[in-house]
Scaffold this motif. Sequence first.
Motif, PDB file in Angstrom:
ATOM      1  N   LYS A 170       0.831  -1.206   0.000  1.00  0.00           N
ATOM      2  CA  LYS A 170       0.000   0.000   0.000  1.00  0.00           C
ATOM      3  C   LYS A 170       0.865   1.256   0.000  1.00  0.00           C
ATOM      4  CE  LYS A 170      -3.834   2.179   2.490  1.00  0.00           C
ATOM      5  NZ  LYS A 170      -4.799   2.048   3.608  1.00  0.00           N
ATOM      6  N   ALA A 171       1.924   1.241   0.797  1.00  0.00           N
ATOM      7  CA  ALA A 171       2.831   2.394   0.835  1.00  0.00           C
ATOM      8  C   ALA A 171       3.564   2.552  -0.490  1.00  0.00           C
ATOM      9  CB  ALA A 171       3.821   2.242   1.983  1.00  0.00           C
ATOM     10  N   LYS A 172       3.999   1.428  -1.055  1.00  0.00           N
ATOM     11  CA  LYS A 172       4.707   1.490  -2.336  1.00  0.00           C
ATOM     12  C   LYS A 172       3.795   2.010  -3.434  1.00  0.00           C
ATOM     13  CE  LYS A 172       7.834  -2.321  -1.135  1.00  0.00           C
ATOM     14  NZ  LYS A 172       8.207  -3.738  -1.405  1.00  0.00           N
ATOM     15  N   ALA A 173       2.530   1.598  -3.408  1.00  0.00           N
ATOM     16  CA  ALA A 173       1.578   2.077  -4.413  1.00  0.00           C
ATOM     17  C   ALA A 173       1.374   3.589  -4.290  1.00  0.00           C
ATOM     18  CB  ALA A 173       0.252   1.350  -4.262  1.00  0.00           C
ATOM     19  N   ALA A 174       1.456   4.078  -3.060  1.00  0.00           N
ATOM     20  CA  ALA A 174       1.314   5.519  -2.832  1.00  0.00           C
ATOM     21  C   ALA A 174       2.648   6.246  -2.949  1.00  0.00           C
ATOM     22  CB  ALA A 174       0.720   5.765  -1.448  1.00  0.00           C
TER      23      ALA A 174
END
Length: 311
Positions: A285-289
């Motif tokens: 989720k952090a990588k996607a953001a």
Amino acid sequence: MNRTNELLEQMNQVIVGKAEVLEKVWMAVLANGHILLDDVPGVGKTTLAVALGKALGMRYHRLQLTPDVLPSDIVGFSVYDKAGGGFRYMPGIVNDSNLLLADEINRTSSKTQSALLEAMEERQVTVDGTAHPLPEPFLVIATENHVGAAGTQLLPQAQLDRFLIRLHIGYPDFESQMQILRSHRLENPVEKVRPVADCAQVLQMQQQAAQVTMKDSILSYITRLTMASQQTELLELGISPRGAIAVGRMARACAFVRGRDYVIPADVREIFVDVCAHRVLPSQKAKAAQLSAQQVLAELLSQVPEPYAES
């Protein structure tokens, strides 16, 4: 005894315009921890380690870590002594080092990287079942860069966790670059560094830093930050108990450098990201953001309330 000003004065001759980085390096020394310098080539990682060793009067050795370096080069080995009729221990490079510069640690094999684990954690090395204590103080400054990934070995999480702090030096600003160019016209600035302490005094200052008062309100603050990192959806791997202990050690050292014998919340905030960013893993989720570990931890700092000041 607090030699912070004298040390930074010597170090600033060599590493120009990076006072915050130098302060945190000194805090890590006071906290008796190891330092990982992760940055592009040519910004002064090796120079910083050399200058620190000279300024603190430490026995300094540099180990250029290449694929052909063996674990025995680090921890030593046993050889058969024909005259004595038994095996004799031949010390490695760590046995005669107060400060070991492990240069480009990600360019050697995983087996050689792991040879440093016991030395860094236990301050000893074990060869053929016999433990050999290391000199005191003992500090590892490792450097790495990821420019040109060919031939590199990423440090496993267990090895990264042995480093108290990971720092990035970064490029100098315009005025600092001008000063660097001027200072290198006639001589290497490292040659001008003079000792401001010795090993015995470093050990004494480490003991004083360890005795800095940390009230339960600060311990609660560190614990809440730690638990927030374990519960957020933005991190796959949160801060471990070892990481929380590291935050406490660095916060005490930060207070000592600031001339206080007690820790305040600002000390924790100042060192939190640098102590913890290499210990956590961003989630998908952090990588996607497109959020880095540093950004996620900075967000946690803004979300977890500080304790009220105590009189």
